[in-house]
Design a protein around this motif. Structure first.
Motif, short mmCIF file in Angstrom:
data_model
loop_
_atom_site.label_atom_id
_atom_site.label_comp_id
_atom_site.label_asym_id
_atom_site.label_seq_id
_atom_site.Cartn_x
_atom_site.Cartn_y
_atom_site.Cartn_z
N VAL A 39 0.79 -1.37 0.00
CA VAL A 39 0.08 0.00 0.04
C VAL A 39 1.01 1.11 0.01
O VAL A 39 0.28 2.50 -0.29
N ARG A 40 2.16 1.36 0.36
CA ARG A 40 3.04 2.52 0.37
C ARG A 40 3.40 2.69 -1.04
O ARG A 40 4.29 3.58 -1.27
N ALA A 41 3.33 1.84 -2.00
CA ALA A 41 3.68 1.98 -3.33
C ALA A 41 3.06 3.28 -3.87
O ALA A 41 2.11 3.47 -3.86
N ILE A 42 3.84 3.82 -4.99
CA ILE A 42 3.19 5.08 -5.60
C ILE A 42 1.98 4.94 -6.13
O ILE A 42 1.10 5.65 -6.16
N LYS A 43 1.70 3.68 -7.04
CA LYS A 43 0.61 3.28 -7.70
C LYS A 43 -0.50 2.88 -7.01
O LYS A 43 -1.60 2.76 -7.59
N ASN A 44 -0.32 2.56 -5.74
CA ASN A 44 -1.63 2.01 -5.01
C ASN A 44 -2.43 3.07 -4.39
O ASN A 44 -1.86 3.87 -3.51
N PRO A 45 -3.66 3.10 -4.51
CA PRO A 45 -4.76 4.02 -3.98
C PRO A 45 -4.95 3.89 -2.73
O PRO A 45 -5.62 4.88 -1.93
N ASN A 46 -4.59 2.65 -2.03
CA ASN A 46 -5.16 2.16 -0.72
C ASN A 46 -4.14 2.86 0.46
O ASN A 46 -4.47 2.67 1.87
N GLY A 47 -3.03 3.65 0.08
CA GLY A 47 -2.16 4.19 1.31
C GLY A 47 -3.05 5.17 2.02
O GLY A 47 -2.84 5.25 3.26
N ALA A 48 -3.57 6.02 1.47
CA ALA A 48 -4.38 7.21 2.10
C ALA A 48 -5.59 6.46 2.95
O ALA A 48 -5.96 7.19 3.90
N LEU A 49 -6.02 5.48 2.67
CA LEU A 49 -7.25 4.66 3.42
C LEU A 49 -6.77 4.41 4.68
O LEU A 49 -7.62 4.49 5.59
N LEU A 50 -5.54 3.97 4.89
CA LEU A 50 -5.22 3.39 6.32
C LEU A 50 -4.71 4.46 6.98
O LEU A 50 -3.77 4.10 7.95
N GLU A 51 -4.78 5.69 6.98
CA GLU A 51 -4.51 6.82 7.78
C GLU A 51 -5.08 6.84 9.33
O GLU A 51 -6.36 6.44 9.32
N PRO A 52 -4.40 7.05 10.27
CA PRO A 52 -5.10 6.99 11.49
C PRO A 52 -6.39 7.76 11.76
O PRO A 52 -6.55 8.97 10.99
N LEU A 53 -7.36 7.20 12.38
CA LEU A 53 -8.76 7.93 12.60
C LEU A 53 -9.71 8.02 11.35
O LEU A 53 -10.48 8.47 11.43
N ASN A 54 -9.41 7.25 10.41
CA ASN A 54 -10.18 7.15 9.26
C ASN A 54 -11.17 6.15 9.42
O ASN A 54 -10.89 5.17 10.41
N HIS A 55 -12.68 6.25 8.97
CA HIS A 55 -13.63 5.27 9.25
C HIS A 55 -13.69 4.52 7.94
O HIS A 55 -13.86 5.29 6.86
N ILE A 56 -13.46 3.24 7.90
CA ILE A 56 -13.43 2.72 6.67
C ILE A 56 -14.32 1.35 6.65
O ILE A 56 -14.55 0.72 7.70
N ASN A 57 -14.67 0.83 5.63
CA ASN A 57 -15.22 -0.46 5.42
C ASN A 57 -14.27 -1.28 5.19
O ASN A 57 -13.52 -0.92 3.97
N LEU A 58 -13.90 -2.52 5.58
CA LEU A 58 -12.66 -3.21 5.64
C LEU A 58 -13.17 -4.59 5.06
O LEU A 58 -14.24 -4.97 5.72
#
Length: 78
Positions: A39-58
């Motif tokens: 997820v920390r790869a440049i082309k992966n859009p999920n990196g910002a999804l896993l920032e602290p205090l985000n409410h996500i469907n997992l």
């Protein structure tokens, strides 16, 4: 088994070159740890999804024998 739940990201730690280890608090399963590979790869859009205090469907792969579950995908709850 594939599990689907809503969760809040508590924290994240860098692991290897492109992976993250995250602690989450989920609505159905309580506190759990996941590893998100790549997820920390440049082309992966999920990196910002896993920032602290985000409410996500997992969506993740769950094995009872592992302490860290494997991240599959997720979306931010509006």
């Amino acid at each position: 088994m594939i599990c689907n739940t809503k969760a809040i990201v508590l924290n994240q730690k860098k692991y290897s070159d492109t992976s993250l280890i995250c602690n989450l608090y989920s609505q159905d399963f309580g506190k759990l740890g996941i590893i998100a590979k790549g997820v920390r790869a440049i082309k992966n859009p999920n990196g910002a999804l896993l920032e602290p205090l985000n409410h996500i469907n997992l969506i993740y792969y769950n094995k009872a024998r592992r302490n860290l579950q494997l991240f599959k995908e997720g979306t931010i709850v509006q």
